[in-house]
Design an enzyme around this catalytic site. Structure first.
Site, PDB file in Angstrom:
ATOM      1  N   ARG A   1      26.892  24.223  39.377  1.00  0.00           N
ATOM      2  CA  ARG A   1      27.632  25.180  39.375  1.00  0.00           C
ATOM      3  C   ARG A   1      27.101  25.303  37.903  1.00  0.00           C
ATOM      4  O   ARG A   1      25.940  26.142  36.693  1.00  0.00           O
ATOM      5  CB  ARG A   1      28.389  25.389  39.683  1.00  0.00           C
ATOM      6  CG  ARG A   1      28.786  26.138  40.935  1.00  0.00           C
ATOM      7  CD  ARG A   1      30.197  26.300  41.721  1.00  0.00           C
ATOM      8  NE  ARG A   1      30.473  27.177  40.803  1.00  0.00           N
ATOM      9  CZ  ARG A   1      32.374  27.087  40.820  1.00  0.00           C
ATOM     10  NH1 ARG A   1      32.279  26.325  41.584  1.00  0.00           N
ATOM     11  NH2 ARG A   1      33.299  28.491  40.083  1.00  0.00           N
TER      12      ARG A   1
ATOM     13  N   LYS B   1      36.189  33.591  32.507  1.00  0.00           N
ATOM     14  CA  LYS B   1      34.949  34.779  32.883  1.00  0.00           C
ATOM     15  C   LYS B   1      36.516  35.839  33.583  1.00  0.00           C
ATOM     16  O   LYS B   1      36.813  37.368  33.482  1.00  0.00           O
ATOM     17  CB  LYS B   1      34.142  35.175  33.387  1.00  0.00           C
ATOM     18  CG  LYS B   1      32.911  34.595  32.549  1.00  0.00           C
ATOM     19  CD  LYS B   1      32.268  34.353  33.445  1.00  0.00           C
ATOM     20  CE  LYS B   1      31.850  33.986  34.516  1.00  0.00           C
ATOM     21  NZ  LYS B   1      31.343  32.037  34.574  1.00  0.00           N
TER      22      LYS B   1
ATOM     23  N   ARG C   1      42.972  28.433  46.905  1.00  0.00           N
ATOM     24  CA  ARG C   1      41.604  27.786  46.436  1.00  0.00           C
ATOM     25  C   ARG C   1      40.707  28.689  46.601  1.00  0.00           C
ATOM     26  O   ARG C   1      40.223  28.037  47.927  1.00  0.00           O
ATOM     27  CB  ARG C   1      41.907  26.267  45.843  1.00  0.00           C
ATOM     28  CG  ARG C   1      42.973  25.257  45.046  1.00  0.00           C
ATOM     29  CD  ARG C   1      43.872  25.271  45.272  1.00  0.00           C
ATOM     30  NE  ARG C   1      44.920  24.515  45.003  1.00  0.00           N
ATOM     31  CZ  ARG C   1      45.377  24.414  43.216  1.00  0.00           C
ATOM     32  NH1 ARG C   1      44.313  23.939  42.773  1.00  0.00           N
ATOM     33  NH2 ARG C   1      46.294  24.041  43.402  1.00  0.00           N
TER      34      ARG C   1
ATOM     35  N   ARG D   1      42.480  24.607  39.493  1.00  0.00           N
ATOM     36  CA  ARG D   1      42.591  26.704  39.225  1.00  0.00           C
ATOM     37  C   ARG D   1      42.390  26.905  41.017  1.00  0.00           C
ATOM     38  O   ARG D   1      42.878  26.212  41.907  1.00  0.00           O
ATOM     39  CB  ARG D   1      41.819  27.783  38.723  1.00  0.00           C
ATOM     40  CG  ARG D   1      40.413  27.555  39.494  1.00  0.00           C
ATOM     41  CD  ARG D   1      39.436  28.478  38.445  1.00  0.00           C
ATOM     42  NE  ARG D   1      37.646  28.359  39.104  1.00  0.00           N
ATOM     43  CZ  ARG D   1      37.036  28.976  39.099  1.00  0.00           C
ATOM     44  NH1 ARG D   1      36.970  29.082  37.392  1.00  0.00           N
ATOM     45  NH2 ARG D   1      35.955  29.234  39.497  1.00  0.00           N
TER      46      ARG D   1
HETATM   47  P1  AMP Z   1      31.429  32.908  40.244  1.00  0.00           P
HETATM   48  O1  AMP Z   1      32.769  33.259  41.312  1.00  0.00           O
HETATM   49  O2  AMP Z   1      31.097  33.939  39.889  1.00  0.00           O
HETATM   50  O3  AMP Z   1      32.574  32.179  40.425  1.00  0.00           O
HETATM   51  O4  AMP Z   1      30.470  33.285  42.087  1.00  0.00           O
HETATM   52  C1  AMP Z   1      30.312  32.029  42.959  1.00  0.00           C
HETATM   53  C2  AMP Z   1      29.307  31.513  43.393  1.00  0.00           C
HETATM   54  O5  AMP Z   1      28.333  32.941  44.254  1.00  0.00           O
HETATM   55  C3  AMP Z   1      27.912  30.961  42.696  1.00  0.00           C
HETATM   56  O6  AMP Z   1      28.240  29.380  42.124  1.00  0.00           O
HETATM   57  C4  AMP Z   1      26.946  31.885  43.401  1.00  0.00           C
HETATM   58  O7  AMP Z   1      27.208  30.728  44.347  1.00  0.00           O
HETATM   59  C5  AMP Z   1      27.160  32.911  43.994  1.00  0.00           C
HETATM   60  N1  AMP Z   1      26.907  34.064  42.648  1.00  0.00           N
HETATM   61  C6  AMP Z   1      27.827  34.746  42.113  1.00  0.00           C
HETATM   62  N2  AMP Z   1      27.586  35.793  40.962  1.00  0.00           N
HETATM   63  C7  AMP Z   1      25.885  35.531  41.834  1.00  0.00           C
HETATM   64  C8  AMP Z   1      24.498  36.123  40.684  1.00  0.00           C
HETATM   65  N3  AMP Z   1      25.002  37.060  39.551  1.00  0.00           N
HETATM   66  N4  AMP Z   1      23.768  35.762  40.584  1.00  0.00           N
HETATM   67  C9  AMP Z   1      23.267  34.936  41.932  1.00  0.00           C
HETATM   68  N5  AMP Z   1      24.260  34.314  42.616  1.00  0.00           N
HETATM   69  C10 AMP Z   1      25.545  33.905  42.302  1.00  0.00           C
END
Ligand code: AMP
Length: 228
Positions: free
Chosen positions: A182, A23, A170, A137
């Site tokens: 996750r 994404k 990282r 990554r």
């Molecule tokens: P990401 O960078 O999108 O993989 O997000 C990293 C972490 O941030 C996730 O594993 C969640 O703990 C938190 N997070 C990011 N976006 C959200 C969201 N929309 N709702 C809840 N937690 C989020």
């Protein structure tokens, strides 16, 4: 996709997909091609954690465990970010919404300014591929360009293609154990949004296995239609 949007309103696109689906990488490519702004709630939360804000303090342990931060915190962070002027030409939401409550809050927020979602694009990948993708990554510490040990190395080893920086980082949550949590959170809370947007007539799907440029080209074609 729904063809009834008002053309004068800035595009709002959502990228859906499990952690590691690409994404962030694809959102950055779309920023360059379409002049849209990437809004990543993960990036906004990591910034809040680094800045030690109350929301960041609350989110830190939850993120480290690979679980979802509360809807309340995430919706507040997104609302503030959407109010900034650089979003006026349109946005790509990366990592938001992740729950039905967030999706409903987004619809309500957009409705306040006469906007709605142009497309929710699901990046379709297999879970088995995710651990390999995530564990390899890393990003440029200066401009945030994404790289991967196997799939996308800088053209000159150790130097960012985009900005020339030699500092890379990282993520703390990109480890096998947290990735499992996750993925679990994705399937329990976020995957149902595919049906949510399908029912709204806003869903599109892209096969996100394989070559990054091929995925970008398929996605670009979809976005072109969605924002036309
Ligand atoms: P990401 O960078 O999108 O993989 O997000 C990293 C972490 O941030 C996730 O594993 C969640 O703990 C938190 N997070 C990011 N976006 C959200 C969201 N929309 N709702 C809840 N937690 C989020």
């Amino acid at each position: 996709m729904d063809g009834s949007k008002t053309p004068s309103v800035a595009p709002v696109l959502i990228l859906l997909g499990p952690p590691g689906a690409g994404k962030g990488t694809q959102a950055r490519m779309l920023e360059d091609s379409f002049g849209l702004v990437q809004l990543s709630t993960g990036d906004l939360l990591r910034a809040a954690v680094a800045a030690g804000t109350p929301a960041g303090k609350e989110a830190k342990a939850v993120m480290e465990a690979g679980e979802l931060v509360s809807d309340e915190i995430v919706i507040d962070i997104l609302r503030d970010r959407l109010a900034e002027p650089d979003t006026a030409n349109g946005v790509i939401l990366d990592g938001f919404p992740r729950t039905t409550v967030q999706a409903q809050a987004l619809d309500a927020l957009l409705a306040e300014t006469g906007q709605k979602i142009d497309a929710a694009i699901s990046l379709e990948v297999e879970d088995a591929e995710m651990v390999t993708r995530i564990s390899g990554r890393y990003t440029c510490g200066s401009c945030g360009e994404g790289y991967h040990d196997t799939f996308k190395q800088p053209a000159t080893a150790g130097t960012c293609d985009s900005c020339g920086s030699t500092q890379f980082k990282r993520r703390a949550d990109d480890n096998a154990e947290t990735v499992a949590s996750r993925l679990k959170a994705y399937h329990a809370n976020t995957a149902p949004l595919i049906a949510f947007y399908d029912q709204q007539g806003a869903l599109a799907r892209v096969n996100a296995m394989g070559d990054i440029d091929k995925i970008a080209s398929d996605l670009g074609a979809l976005v072109k239609t969605a924002v036309a």
